[in-house]
Design a protein around this motif. Structure first.
Motif, PDB file in Angstrom:
ATOM      1  N   UNK A   1       0.997  -1.366   0.068  1.00 53.48           N
ATOM      2  CA  UNK A   1       0.032  -0.131   0.005  1.00 53.48           C
ATOM      3  C   UNK A   1       0.851   1.392   0.104  1.00 53.48           C
ATOM      4  N   UNK A   2       0.650   2.131  -0.962  1.00 51.63           N
ATOM      5  CA  UNK A   2       1.360   3.503  -0.841  1.00 51.63           C
ATOM      6  C   UNK A   2       0.625   4.325   0.031  1.00 51.63           C
ATOM      7  N   UNK A   3       1.193   5.139   0.728  1.00 52.41           N
ATOM      8  CA  UNK A   3       0.621   6.191   1.634  1.00 52.41           C
ATOM      9  C   UNK A   3       1.077   7.653   1.456  1.00 52.41           C
ATOM     10  N   UNK A   4       0.023   8.719   1.200  1.00 54.96           N
ATOM     11  CA  UNK A   4       0.365   9.732   1.348  1.00 54.96           C
ATOM     12  C   UNK A   4      -0.470  10.811   2.138  1.00 54.96           C
ATOM     13  N   UNK A   5      -0.498  11.957   2.331  1.00 57.15           N
ATOM     14  CA  UNK A   5      -1.264  12.884   2.913  1.00 57.15           C
ATOM     15  C   UNK A   5      -2.757  12.439   2.749  1.00 57.15           C
ATOM     16  N   UNK A   6      -3.184  12.367   1.602  1.00 56.65           N
ATOM     17  CA  UNK A   6      -4.803  12.337   1.294  1.00 56.65           C
ATOM     18  C   UNK A   6      -5.256  11.010   1.670  1.00 56.65           C
ATOM     19  N   UNK A   7      -4.389   9.749   1.500  1.00 59.21           N
ATOM     20  CA  UNK A   7      -4.748   8.745   2.394  1.00 59.21           C
ATOM     21  C   UNK A   7      -4.827   8.616   3.555  1.00 59.21           C
ATOM     22  N   UNK A   8      -3.988   9.243   4.385  1.00 55.98           N
ATOM     23  CA  UNK A   8      -4.254   9.387   5.802  1.00 55.98           C
ATOM     24  C   UNK A   8      -5.308   9.890   6.280  1.00 55.98           C
ATOM     25  N   UNK A   9      -5.598  11.140   5.580  1.00 52.22           N
ATOM     26  CA  UNK A   9      -6.619  11.911   5.985  1.00 52.22           C
ATOM     27  C   UNK A   9      -7.877  11.158   5.900  1.00 52.22           C
ATOM     28  N   UNK A  10      -8.098  10.479   4.655  1.00 54.83           N
ATOM     29  CA  UNK A  10      -9.303   9.723   4.620  1.00 54.83           C
ATOM     30  C   UNK A  10      -9.479   8.704   5.617  1.00 54.83           C
ATOM     31  N   UNK A  11      -8.481   7.731   6.028  1.00 54.28           N
ATOM     32  CA  UNK A  11      -8.476   6.789   6.636  1.00 54.28           C
ATOM     33  C   UNK A  11      -8.608   7.202   8.282  1.00 54.28           C
ATOM     34  N   UNK A  12      -8.154   8.259   8.453  1.00 53.47           N
ATOM     35  CA  UNK A  12      -8.305   9.180   9.855  1.00 53.47           C
ATOM     36  C   UNK A  12      -9.712   9.410  10.050  1.00 53.47           C
ATOM     37  N   UNK A  13     -10.392   9.979   9.289  1.00 50.24           N
ATOM     38  CA  UNK A  13     -11.688  10.590   9.089  1.00 50.24           C
ATOM     39  C   UNK A  13     -12.505   9.172   9.203  1.00 50.24           C
ATOM     40  N   UNK A  14     -12.253   8.171   8.431  1.00 47.06           N
ATOM     41  CA  UNK A  14     -13.160   6.792   8.508  1.00 47.06           C
ATOM     42  C   UNK A  14     -13.288   6.213   9.669  1.00 47.06           C
ATOM     43  N   UNK A  15     -12.301   6.323  10.589  1.00 46.50           N
ATOM     44  CA  UNK A  15     -12.091   5.412  11.766  1.00 46.50           C
ATOM     45  C   UNK A  15     -12.219   6.254  12.967  1.00 46.50           C
ATOM     46  N   UNK A  16     -12.809   7.635  12.788  1.00 45.04           N
ATOM     47  CA  UNK A  16     -12.997   8.420  13.884  1.00 45.04           C
ATOM     48  C   UNK A  16     -11.969   9.216  14.709  1.00 45.04           C
ATOM     49  N   UNK A  17     -10.805   9.447  13.954  1.00 45.27           N
ATOM     50  CA  UNK A  17      -9.691  10.547  14.269  1.00 45.27           C
ATOM     51  C   UNK A  17      -9.710  11.658  13.839  1.00 45.27           C
ATOM     52  N   UNK A  18      -9.339  12.522  14.423  1.00 45.16           N
ATOM     53  CA  UNK A  18      -9.068  14.111  13.992  1.00 45.16           C
ATOM     54  C   UNK A  18      -7.535  14.291  13.598  1.00 45.16           C
ATOM     55  N   UNK A  19      -6.988  14.343  12.418  1.00 44.66           N
ATOM     56  CA  UNK A  19      -5.856  14.291  11.800  1.00 44.66           C
ATOM     57  C   UNK A  19      -5.201  15.571  12.418  1.00 44.66           C
ATOM     58  N   UNK A  20      -4.104  15.512  13.150  1.00 46.82           N
ATOM     59  CA  UNK A  20      -3.480  16.790  13.617  1.00 46.82           C
ATOM     60  C   UNK A  20      -2.196  17.196  12.685  1.00 46.82           C
ATOM     61  N   UNK A  21      -1.623  16.408  12.289  1.00 44.39           N
ATOM     62  CA  UNK A  21      -0.152  16.652  11.739  1.00 44.39           C
ATOM     63  C   UNK A  21       0.081  15.547  10.632  1.00 44.39           C
ATOM     64  N   UNK A  22       0.783  15.967   9.415  1.00 41.33           N
ATOM     65  CA  UNK A  22       1.297  15.027   8.325  1.00 41.33           C
ATOM     66  C   UNK A  22       2.713  15.926   8.278  1.00 41.33           C
ATOM     67  N   UNK A  23       3.557  15.227   8.109  1.00 38.18           N
ATOM     68  CA  UNK A  23       4.952  15.665   7.708  1.00 38.18           C
ATOM     69  C   UNK A  23       5.703  14.783   7.045  1.00 38.18           C
ATOM     70  N   UNK A  24       6.872  15.089   6.460  1.00 38.92           N
ATOM     71  CA  UNK A  24       7.874  14.251   5.954  1.00 38.92           C
ATOM     72  C   UNK A  24       9.405  14.361   6.880  1.00 38.92           C
ATOM     73  N   UNK A  25      10.058  13.166   7.026  1.00 41.53           N
ATOM     74  CA  UNK A  25      11.177  13.323   7.803  1.00 41.53           C
ATOM     75  C   UNK A  25      12.234  12.477   6.987  1.00 41.53           C
ATOM     76  N   UNK A  26      13.567  12.573   7.439  1.00 46.12           N
ATOM     77  CA  UNK A  26      14.690  11.992   6.893  1.00 46.12           C
ATOM     78  C   UNK A  26      15.057  12.177   5.455  1.00 46.12           C
TER      79      UNK A  26
END
Length: 243
Positions: A171-196
């Motif tokens: 599975x390839x993850x990106x910001x939009x996938x994270x936001x979608x899954x977080x919302x679908x499962x009852x979470x509030x997204x707080x932050x997305x960032x890249x590192x390394x």
């Protein structure tokens, strides 16, 4: 009839490599460092936390996070018995149980944890939303889910260069996938960032020492220049269970 082993489940050779190979040590320590920093930033009560780590492998990253946060208790969930058997010198109040991170487990009580980590596991799952649901069940109200995944571009390039076994990634993850899954499962997204950043992350392959703290500081500087955003090889996601 033997059960089908989920994609991405590693064996004891993976753990042995993480003991001696500098780039693997750097990677799991960096993930743990970034998770700990994010938890300290967003948690209302970051001290003496109770941690659940999905896909904890041999417990090395779990141990790092536990120590960095001076956690009260930390529990890892791992599918591979070989990796559980490879865990060494876990801190007191730190343990690993066998199980599938996408399934309900009797040992994991609802609303018992302050932090759920999922470091470098989501990309291995055919249905990553199931892990989000399990995390939501396990977390206390306003508890945090912190996950990391490789950036798809660098992940694919790394696979082609045989720096990792890319057939294990589903599975390839990106910001939009994270936001979608977080919302679908009852979470509030707080932050997305890249590192390394790639030059920093590649240094240990060349036997150049690199600490997670120094890497984090470099990331902060590099990320201030948007033109270099493409150089980051990892992503981190922070979401909070709604109260």
């Amino acid at each position: 009839m033997s059960l089908k082993i989920p994609k991405g489940v590693m064996n004891q050779n993976y753990s042995h490599d993480r003991i001696k190979k500098k780039h693997l040590i750097y990677r799991y320590k960096s993930r743990a460092y970034e998770a700990a920093k994010s938890f300290q930033k967003y948690s209302a009560n970051p001290e003496k936390s109770i941690i659940l780590d999905f896909g904890c492998a041999d417990g090395f990253a779990l141990t790092e996070t536990h120590k960095l946060l001076d956690a009260n208790t930390s529990v890892g969930v791992e599918y591979s018995e070989e990796l559980i058997d490879s865990s060494h010198n876990l801190p007191s109040r730190c343990s690993i149980i066998k199980g599938d991170a996408t399934k309900k487990l009797s040992q994991i009580k609802n609303e018992s944890f302050d932090l759920v980590t999922a470091l470098a596991i989501l990309e291995h799952l055919d249905k990553p939303v199931e892990l989000f649901y399990r995390a939501h069940e396990a977390l206390k109200p306003r508890g945090l889910l912190i996950a990391s995944c490789p950036s798809p571009f660098w992940d694919n390039l790394s696979g082609k260069l045989k720096l990792h076994k890319d057939e294990f990634h589903a599975f390839d993850f990106n910001r939009n996938v994270f936001l979608s899954l977080a919302s679908m499962s009852g979470f509030e997204a707080l932050e997305y960032r890249k590192f390394m950043s790639a030059p920093i992350g590649f240094a240990p392959y060349l036997k150049i020492p690199m600490s997670p703290r120094f890497s984090h500081l470099c990331d902060r500087i590099i990320s201030s220049f948007f033109i270099f955003n493409w150089t980051f090889v990892n992503q981190i996601f922070v979401a909070q269970k709604k109260s």
